[in-house]
Design a protein around this motif. Sequence first.
Motif, PDB file in Angstrom:
ATOM      1  N   GLN A 164       0.832  -1.190   0.000  1.00  0.00           N
ATOM      2  CA  GLN A 164       0.000   0.000   0.000  1.00  0.00           C
ATOM      3  C   GLN A 164       0.869   1.243   0.000  1.00  0.00           C
ATOM      4  O   GLN A 164       1.845   1.322   0.720  1.00  0.00           O
ATOM      5  CB  GLN A 164      -0.879   0.027   1.245  1.00  0.00           C
ATOM      6  CG  GLN A 164      -2.125  -0.828   1.161  1.00  0.00           C
ATOM      7  CD  GLN A 164      -2.982  -0.679   2.399  1.00  0.00           C
ATOM      8  OE1 GLN A 164      -2.478  -0.732   3.515  1.00  0.00           O
ATOM      9  NE2 GLN A 164      -4.266  -0.516   2.206  1.00  0.00           N
ATOM     10  N   VAL A 165       0.463   2.200  -0.790  1.00  0.00           N
ATOM     11  CA  VAL A 165       1.186   3.464  -0.861  1.00  0.00           C
ATOM     12  C   VAL A 165       0.715   4.394   0.251  1.00  0.00           C
ATOM     13  O   VAL A 165      -0.480   4.579   0.448  1.00  0.00           O
ATOM     14  CB  VAL A 165       0.965   4.134  -2.226  1.00  0.00           C
ATOM     15  CG1 VAL A 165       1.553   5.537  -2.238  1.00  0.00           C
ATOM     16  CG2 VAL A 165       1.575   3.288  -3.340  1.00  0.00           C
ATOM     17  N   HIS A 166       1.653   4.931   0.977  1.00  0.00           N
ATOM     18  CA  HIS A 166       1.344   5.903   2.018  1.00  0.00           C
ATOM     19  C   HIS A 166       2.295   7.082   1.917  1.00  0.00           C
ATOM     20  O   HIS A 166       3.477   6.899   1.613  1.00  0.00           O
ATOM     21  CB  HIS A 166       1.466   5.295   3.412  1.00  0.00           C
ATOM     22  CG  HIS A 166       0.358   4.348   3.761  1.00  0.00           C
ATOM     23  ND1 HIS A 166      -0.938   4.773   3.994  1.00  0.00           N
ATOM     24  CD2 HIS A 166       0.349   3.003   3.879  1.00  0.00           C
ATOM     25  CE1 HIS A 166      -1.687   3.723   4.256  1.00  0.00           C
ATOM     26  NE2 HIS A 166      -0.935   2.639   4.193  1.00  0.00           N
ATOM     27  N   SER A 190       5.980   5.238   1.835  1.00  0.00           N
ATOM     28  CA  SER A 190       6.115   3.792   1.957  1.00  0.00           C
ATOM     29  C   SER A 190       5.267   3.148   0.890  1.00  0.00           C
ATOM     30  O   SER A 190       4.316   3.750   0.374  1.00  0.00           O
ATOM     31  CB  SER A 190       5.704   3.301   3.350  1.00  0.00           C
ATOM     32  OG  SER A 190       4.358   3.616   3.609  1.00  0.00           O
ATOM     33  N   GLY A 191       5.627   1.935   0.525  1.00  0.00           N
ATOM     34  CA  GLY A 191       4.853   1.191  -0.455  1.00  0.00           C
ATOM     35  C   GLY A 191       5.316   1.363  -1.886  1.00  0.00           C
ATOM     36  O   GLY A 191       4.743   0.762  -2.795  1.00  0.00           O
ATOM     37  N   PHE A 192       6.336   2.176  -2.108  1.00  0.00           N
ATOM     38  CA  PHE A 192       6.885   2.319  -3.455  1.00  0.00           C
ATOM     39  C   PHE A 192       8.294   2.853  -3.359  1.00  0.00           C
ATOM     40  O   PHE A 192       8.742   3.298  -2.301  1.00  0.00           O
ATOM     41  CB  PHE A 192       6.019   3.245  -4.316  1.00  0.00           C
ATOM     42  CG  PHE A 192       5.977   4.683  -3.869  1.00  0.00           C
ATOM     43  CD1 PHE A 192       5.089   5.084  -2.888  1.00  0.00           C
ATOM     44  CD2 PHE A 192       6.806   5.635  -4.448  1.00  0.00           C
ATOM     45  CE1 PHE A 192       5.031   6.405  -2.482  1.00  0.00           C
ATOM     46  CE2 PHE A 192       6.755   6.965  -4.038  1.00  0.00           C
ATOM     47  CZ  PHE A 192       5.866   7.349  -3.051  1.00  0.00           C
ATOM     48  N   ALA A 225       2.172  14.369  -2.903  1.00  0.00           N
ATOM     49  CA  ALA A 225       1.416  13.446  -3.753  1.00  0.00           C
ATOM     50  C   ALA A 225       2.363  12.674  -4.655  1.00  0.00           C
ATOM     51  O   ALA A 225       3.432  13.167  -5.017  1.00  0.00           O
ATOM     52  CB  ALA A 225       0.398  14.210  -4.590  1.00  0.00           C
ATOM     53  N   ALA A 226       1.943  11.491  -5.044  1.00  0.00           N
ATOM     54  CA  ALA A 226       2.789  10.635  -5.876  1.00  0.00           C
ATOM     55  C   ALA A 226       1.934   9.825  -6.846  1.00  0.00           C
ATOM     56  O   ALA A 226       0.731   9.629  -6.631  1.00  0.00           O
ATOM     57  CB  ALA A 226       3.628   9.699  -4.999  1.00  0.00           C
TER      58      ALA A 226
END
Length: 129
Positions: free
Chosen positions: A1-3, A25-27, A97-98
Amino acid sequence: QVHLVESGGGLVRPGGSLRLACAISGFNLDDYAIGWFRQAPGGEREGLACLRGVDGSAYIASTVEGRFTISRDNDEDTVYLQMDRLKVADKAVYYCAADRPNPSDRAHGGTCRRAMAYWGRGTLVTVSS
């Protein structure tokens, strides 16, 4: 999961500085486009500083160019926004944002102008004497 979790906001006097941090986190930062945006009360969201996912090149909006700097620390999985010579008009909620790279990133500033898939909750910056 992206956070994405922003921190570092607060109250600062005009002319002062703040450094915002976006812990991710998550990427992997090398694989995503990422940037800083802000929204003032009653205003529209504005893209300020972005790192293009393809090559990590930076774009700084003209409204903050020369005062704001974006950087990243891959070891710490964190993206920073250094804000200097702050003005009252800089008061806003600042968001990180990402998103995965897409063709919009090829245009200069494209990352800062397109929709992004993942957003943090924001951190409030108030500039006041």
